[in-house]
Write an enzyme that holds these catalytic residues in place. Structure first.
Site, PDB file in Angstrom:
ATOM      1  N   LYS A 118       8.494 -71.258 127.164  1.00 47.52           N
ATOM      2  CA  LYS A 118       7.138 -70.976 127.029  1.00 47.52           C
ATOM      3  C   LYS A 118       7.086 -69.505 127.598  1.00 47.52           C
ATOM      4  O   LYS A 118       6.352 -68.506 126.852  1.00 47.52           O
ATOM      5  CB  LYS A 118       6.030 -71.571 127.850  1.00 47.52           C
ATOM      6  N   LYS A 201       9.939 -78.868 118.065  1.00 47.84           N
ATOM      7  CA  LYS A 201       8.676 -79.824 118.323  1.00 47.84           C
ATOM      8  C   LYS A 201       7.529 -79.046 117.736  1.00 47.84           C
ATOM      9  O   LYS A 201       7.413 -78.001 117.690  1.00 47.84           O
ATOM     10  CB  LYS A 201       8.475 -80.444 119.629  1.00 47.84           C
ATOM     11  N   LYS A 204       0.684 -77.678 119.684  1.00 46.70           N
ATOM     12  CA  LYS A 204      -0.754 -77.105 119.278  1.00 46.70           C
ATOM     13  C   LYS A 204      -0.724 -75.592 119.466  1.00 46.70           C
ATOM     14  O   LYS A 204      -1.299 -74.796 118.827  1.00 46.70           O
ATOM     15  CB  LYS A 204      -1.982 -77.835 120.032  1.00 46.70           C
TER      16      LYS A 204
HETATM   17  P1  ATP Z   1       1.461 -76.911 123.848  1.00 46.57           P
HETATM   18  O1  ATP Z   1       1.834 -76.038 122.784  1.00 46.57           O
HETATM   19  O2  ATP Z   1       0.191 -75.850 124.607  1.00 46.57           O
HETATM   20  O3  ATP Z   1       2.334 -76.809 124.880  1.00 46.57           O
HETATM   21  P2  ATP Z   1       1.438 -79.675 123.033  1.00 46.57           P
HETATM   22  O4  ATP Z   1       1.087 -79.593 121.977  1.00 46.57           O
HETATM   23  O5  ATP Z   1       2.877 -79.402 123.557  1.00 46.57           O
HETATM   24  O6  ATP Z   1       0.659 -78.160 123.485  1.00 46.57           O
HETATM   25  P3  ATP Z   1       0.441 -80.640 125.519  1.00 46.57           P
HETATM   26  O7  ATP Z   1      -0.876 -80.513 126.094  1.00 46.57           O
HETATM   27  O8  ATP Z   1       1.668 -79.785 126.270  1.00 46.57           O
HETATM   28  O9  ATP Z   1       0.758 -80.593 124.237  1.00 46.57           O
HETATM   29  O10 ATP Z   1       1.041 -82.053 125.841  1.00 46.57           O
HETATM   30  C1  ATP Z   1       0.213 -83.056 125.725  1.00 46.57           C
HETATM   31  C2  ATP Z   1       1.014 -84.607 125.476  1.00 46.57           C
HETATM   32  O11 ATP Z   1       1.345 -84.609 124.231  1.00 46.57           O
HETATM   33  C3  ATP Z   1       2.228 -84.737 126.269  1.00 46.57           C
HETATM   34  O12 ATP Z   1       2.434 -85.903 126.692  1.00 46.57           O
HETATM   35  C4  ATP Z   1       3.201 -84.291 125.406  1.00 46.57           C
HETATM   36  O13 ATP Z   1       4.653 -85.017 125.645  1.00 46.57           O
HETATM   37  C5  ATP Z   1       2.748 -84.947 124.093  1.00 46.57           C
HETATM   38  N1  ATP Z   1       3.268 -84.213 122.907  1.00 46.57           N
HETATM   39  C6  ATP Z   1       3.180 -82.667 122.752  1.00 46.57           C
HETATM   40  N2  ATP Z   1       3.889 -82.453 121.696  1.00 46.57           N
HETATM   41  C7  ATP Z   1       4.331 -83.438 121.133  1.00 46.57           C
HETATM   42  C8  ATP Z   1       5.337 -83.822 120.062  1.00 46.57           C
HETATM   43  N3  ATP Z   1       5.546 -82.881 119.091  1.00 46.57           N
HETATM   44  N4  ATP Z   1       5.461 -85.260 119.901  1.00 46.57           N
HETATM   45  C9  ATP Z   1       5.395 -86.202 120.756  1.00 46.57           C
HETATM   46  N5  ATP Z   1       4.583 -86.005 121.760  1.00 46.57           N
HETATM   47  C10 ATP Z   1       4.038 -84.719 122.098  1.00 46.57           C
HETATM   48 MG    MG Z   2       3.468 -78.960 125.541  1.00 46.88          MG
END
Ligand code: ATP
Ligand code: MG
Length: 338
Positions: A118, A201, A204
């Protein structure tokens, strides 16, 4: 004291750093719903204090917090069976995080891959909060004596760090106060990949909207994104082994399996020999089938923000009833005069 002396309690959270994605749903929320029941107490949190480790516009942050809460509710998190709240309403999170900042070592933080990802090439300009993020996450979990943390694969290292912090605290103060939390990383979609690049991965906060399916995307958008998803030209193989070096293809099969409550093996058995012209529309139909009822319910909930705020406020009260005595005991153990 052994781990069995702790009430089996699930804790997990999502940052309001953008709209919910299919990765959040399959890797986290859908699995949280399955854990609601007699085996566990369940505590779920919109972790707004984590979101501000990178810049968030205040109005967007408020709206995003409600949207994540609406997504959890619409997916089946039931506020009468689970504690559902936003992190900043329970000030104990930030307080325990400070204690853990004094337990965790700088060397531990330097090994965290999420910070490196990040912060990118400009780590000097990253916020101190982004660097200390894992210590706040340990506080989120341990403030509830969380024993099980269902997360996606990307969060494994942070849950392991939570165990290291608990172990060092217990050792330094000669107590058995914090449990050894178990990460629960299960099912076919623990790491949903970016639709444009199968080595990254789905996130969001990712750059392009085409790389992710958002929970609020309409049917046409979902179909278009799967149609344009990067793949190789080969048809689906006869066995899962044939997908070993085909990350994009493997990702779409995993998503299909997770959405249909099946397994990648069964999906391959059904679609072996199929080309993308057949598989992608089937996947899009399945996704729309599963996601449309959720997005419809999300929109209905978002029409009444006061009701979402009420649910989060009630949840925060329940959360504090668990958290406050644990923080008070922590202060006592540490020797902070009350
Ligand atoms: P950001 O990009 O802001 O980090 P994010 O999509 O990674 O957002 P988080 O809020 O960091 O979302 O994570 C929330 C939950 O969703 C965590 O349990 C994380 O492991 C899960 N998660 C996030 N992205 C994935 C993915 N691509 N596949 C499976 N689980 C995910
Ligand atoms: Mg994340």
């Amino acid at each position: 004291m052994t781990d069995t002396q702790f009430t089996p309690r699930v804790f997990s959270g999502i940052k309001p750093s953008g709209g919910l994605t299919l990765g959040n749903y399959l890797g986290a929320i859908k699995r949280w719903c399955d854990m609601q029941g007699p085996a566990f107490e369940t505590v779920f949190c919109v972790v707004d204090l984590h979101a501000i480790t990178v810049w968030q516009d205040p109005a967007d942050l408020r709206a995003g917090t409600r949207e994540i809460a609406a997504g959890m509710l619409a997916s089946g998190i039931d506020p009468t069976r689970s504690v559902l709240f936003n992190q900043s309403q329970v000030h104990e999170h930030a307080e325990l995080a400070w204690i853990f900042n004094c337990v965790a070592r700088v060397g531990w933080m330097n090994r965290m891959t999420q910070f490196k990802d990040k912060a990118g090439s400009n780590a000097e300009k990253a916020s101190l909060g982004l660097y200390a993020y894992p210590s706040l996450m340990a506080a989120d979990i341990l403030l509830y004596h969380g024993t099980h943390v269902p997360v996606g694969e990307d969060q494994k290292q942070h849950v392991e760090l939570t165990r290291d912090i608990a172990a060092k605290f217990n050792h330094d103060y000669k107590v058995d106060f914090f449990p050894m939390t178990e990460p629960v990383i299960e099912g076919p979609a623990t790491r949903v990949m970016n639709l444009r690049d199968g080595t990254k991965k789905m996130s969001k906060s990712g750059e392009s909207d085409m790389e992710r399916i958002n929970m609020l995307d309409d049917a046409d958008t979902i179909a278009k994104k799967f149609k344009k998803a990067r793949t190789d030209p080969a048809p689906l193989p006869e066995t899962l082994d044939g997908l070993k070096d085909r990350p994009e293809a493997r990702n779409l099969v995993d998503i299909f399996a997770a959405l249909s409550d099946s397994t990648p093996d069964k999906v391959i058995a059904e679609y072996s020999g199929a080309g993308w012209g057949q598989f992608k529309p089937a996947l899009a139909d399945l996704a729309v089938d599963k996601l449309a009822p959720i997005s419809t319910e999300m929109r209905r909930l978002l029409d009444d923000p006061a009701e979402i705020d009420r649910i989060l406020r009630d949840g925060a009260e329940k959360a504090r009833a668990i958290a406050a005595p644990i923080l008070a005991k922590t202060y006592e153990i540490v020797g902070l005069l009350r």
